[in-house]
Design a protein around this motif. Structure first.
Motif, PDB file in Angstrom:
ATOM      1  N   GLU A 102      39.566  36.853  38.912  1.00 17.03           N
ATOM      2  CA  GLU A 102      39.170  36.512  39.921  1.00 17.03           C
ATOM      3  C   GLU A 102      39.998  37.283  41.151  1.00 17.03           C
ATOM      4  O   GLU A 102      40.354  36.744  41.773  1.00 17.03           O
ATOM      5  CB  GLU A 102      38.171  35.350  40.489  1.00 17.03           C
ATOM      6  N   ILE A 132      28.855  35.657  41.309  1.00 22.25           N
ATOM      7  CA  ILE A 132      30.190  36.203  40.550  1.00 22.25           C
ATOM      8  C   ILE A 132      29.865  37.454  39.986  1.00 22.25           C
ATOM      9  O   ILE A 132      29.025  37.693  39.271  1.00 22.25           O
ATOM     10  CB  ILE A 132      31.106  35.194  39.751  1.00 22.25           C
ATOM     11  N   LYS A 133      30.244  38.305  39.388  1.00 16.80           N
ATOM     12  CA  LYS A 133      30.496  39.530  39.276  1.00 16.80           C
ATOM     13  C   LYS A 133      30.879  39.601  37.683  1.00 16.80           C
ATOM     14  O   LYS A 133      30.249  40.175  36.777  1.00 16.80           O
ATOM     15  CB  LYS A 133      31.834  41.236  39.160  1.00 16.80           C
ATOM     16  N   ASP A 134      32.166  38.788  37.448  1.00 16.09           N
ATOM     17  CA  ASP A 134      32.313  38.054  35.467  1.00 16.09           C
ATOM     18  C   ASP A 134      32.539  36.548  35.810  1.00 16.09           C
ATOM     19  O   ASP A 134      33.186  36.585  36.289  1.00 16.09           O
ATOM     20  CB  ASP A 134      34.091  39.244  35.411  1.00 16.09           C
ATOM     21  N   ASP A 135      33.027  36.817  34.265  1.00 19.69           N
ATOM     22  CA  ASP A 135      33.622  35.277  34.003  1.00 19.69           C
ATOM     23  C   ASP A 135      35.080  35.337  34.467  1.00 19.69           C
ATOM     24  O   ASP A 135      35.554  36.229  33.595  1.00 19.69           O
ATOM     25  CB  ASP A 135      33.122  34.994  32.573  1.00 19.69           C
ATOM     26  N   GLY A 151      24.112  37.216  40.564  1.00 18.77           N
ATOM     27  CA  GLY A 151      25.254  38.574  41.022  1.00 18.77           C
ATOM     28  C   GLY A 151      26.117  36.888  42.077  1.00 18.77           C
ATOM     29  O   GLY A 151      26.814  37.896  43.050  1.00 18.77           O
ATOM     30  N   TYR A 168      25.280  32.329  36.664  1.00 20.72           N
ATOM     31  CA  TYR A 168      25.798  32.799  37.883  1.00 20.72           C
ATOM     32  C   TYR A 168      26.480  34.734  38.186  1.00 20.72           C
ATOM     33  O   TYR A 168      26.030  35.429  39.461  1.00 20.72           O
ATOM     34  CB  TYR A 168      27.096  32.788  38.217  1.00 20.72           C
ATOM     35  N   MET A 169      26.438  34.963  36.870  1.00 19.50           N
ATOM     36  CA  MET A 169      26.789  35.982  36.511  1.00 19.50           C
ATOM     37  C   MET A 169      25.531  37.494  37.102  1.00 19.50           C
ATOM     38  O   MET A 169      25.068  38.255  37.902  1.00 19.50           O
ATOM     39  CB  MET A 169      27.745  36.732  35.258  1.00 19.50           C
ATOM     40  N   GLU A 170      24.220  36.702  36.827  1.00 16.00           N
ATOM     41  CA  GLU A 170      22.718  37.267  36.418  1.00 16.00           C
ATOM     42  C   GLU A 170      22.397  37.446  37.697  1.00 16.00           C
ATOM     43  O   GLU A 170      21.679  38.615  38.259  1.00 16.00           O
ATOM     44  CB  GLU A 170      21.706  36.556  35.957  1.00 16.00           C
TER      45      GLU A 170
END
Length: 203
Positions: free
Chosen positions: A185, A176-179, A174, A170-172
């Motif tokens: 969030e 979501i920005k961060d875990d 884009g 999900y982060m890769e």
């Protein structure tokens, strides 16, 4: 469950009669009845205290007995009792009634008086959206804290224990920005927290 089963098995091997380990067998039955498919959303927090009030009573008594001991030693203390996983005002009220009763009992037993606070950890989205109700009235919460891991789990529908299988993707990509289990969030969960604080203060 395994420990109780082992204890019963060893008792049988030792030639003991059923009545000799009846208490252990009864406890095993209770444990099996409490087994859940999704413990995260099951019998825990205030739900456990409501269905088994003795749990809340024991925990509150331990807190207030410790407070009384500290006070008798000449030190000041202000116990803060936090009711977990509240989603409804009635849940909090139920638990606070028990806590207040136990506090009164301990004060009488110890021959002293002390002040204390009863609040809740905001972990359920509904609690964040109804904080003014939970904080309102004579039996309302006197303080809030945020349980951000559980709040993220329930608000996002992500399992903290299983999200590792897709969070990095999900982060890769884009999405979501961060875990969300590392940093808040902000757009969704952060908004819930903002509403909670503003409404709670207004009550």
């Amino acid at each position: 469950e395994e420990e109780l089963m082992t204890e019963i098995f060893e008792a049988k091997l030792a030639g003991k009669k059923d009545e000799d380990f009846k208490e252990t067998a009864d406890m095993l039955e209770v444990v099996r009845e409490m087994k859940e498919q999704n413990p995260m959303l099951g019998l825990r927090g205030c739900r456990l205290g409501i269905t088994m009030p003795i749990v809340t009573e024991m925990q509150a008594r331990a807190i207030f007995k410790a407070a009384a001991k500290v006070i008798k030693s000449g030190k000041e203390v202000l116990p803060e009792v936090m009711v977990p996983l509240v989603g409804f005002q009635k849940e909090f009220e139920h638990q606070r009634t028990i806590i207040d009763r136990v506090a009164k009992d301990v004060m009488q037993e110890e021959g002293i008086e002390f002040k204390y606070l009863v609040g809740t950890m905001i972990e359920v989205p509904r609690a964040a959206l109804t904080s003014s109700e939970i904080a309102g009235g004579e039996k309302g919460a006197q303080f809030f804290s945020f349980g951000t891991n559980d709040l993220h789990q329930m608000a996002l529908g992500f399992s903290r224990d299983d999200a590792g299988t897709f969070i990095s993707k999900y982060m890769e990509q884009g999405i979501i920005k961060d875990d969300p289990f590392v940093s808040i969030e902000e757009i969704g969960v952060g908004r819930l927290m903002k509403i909670c604080v503003e409404d709670g203060k207004s009550s």
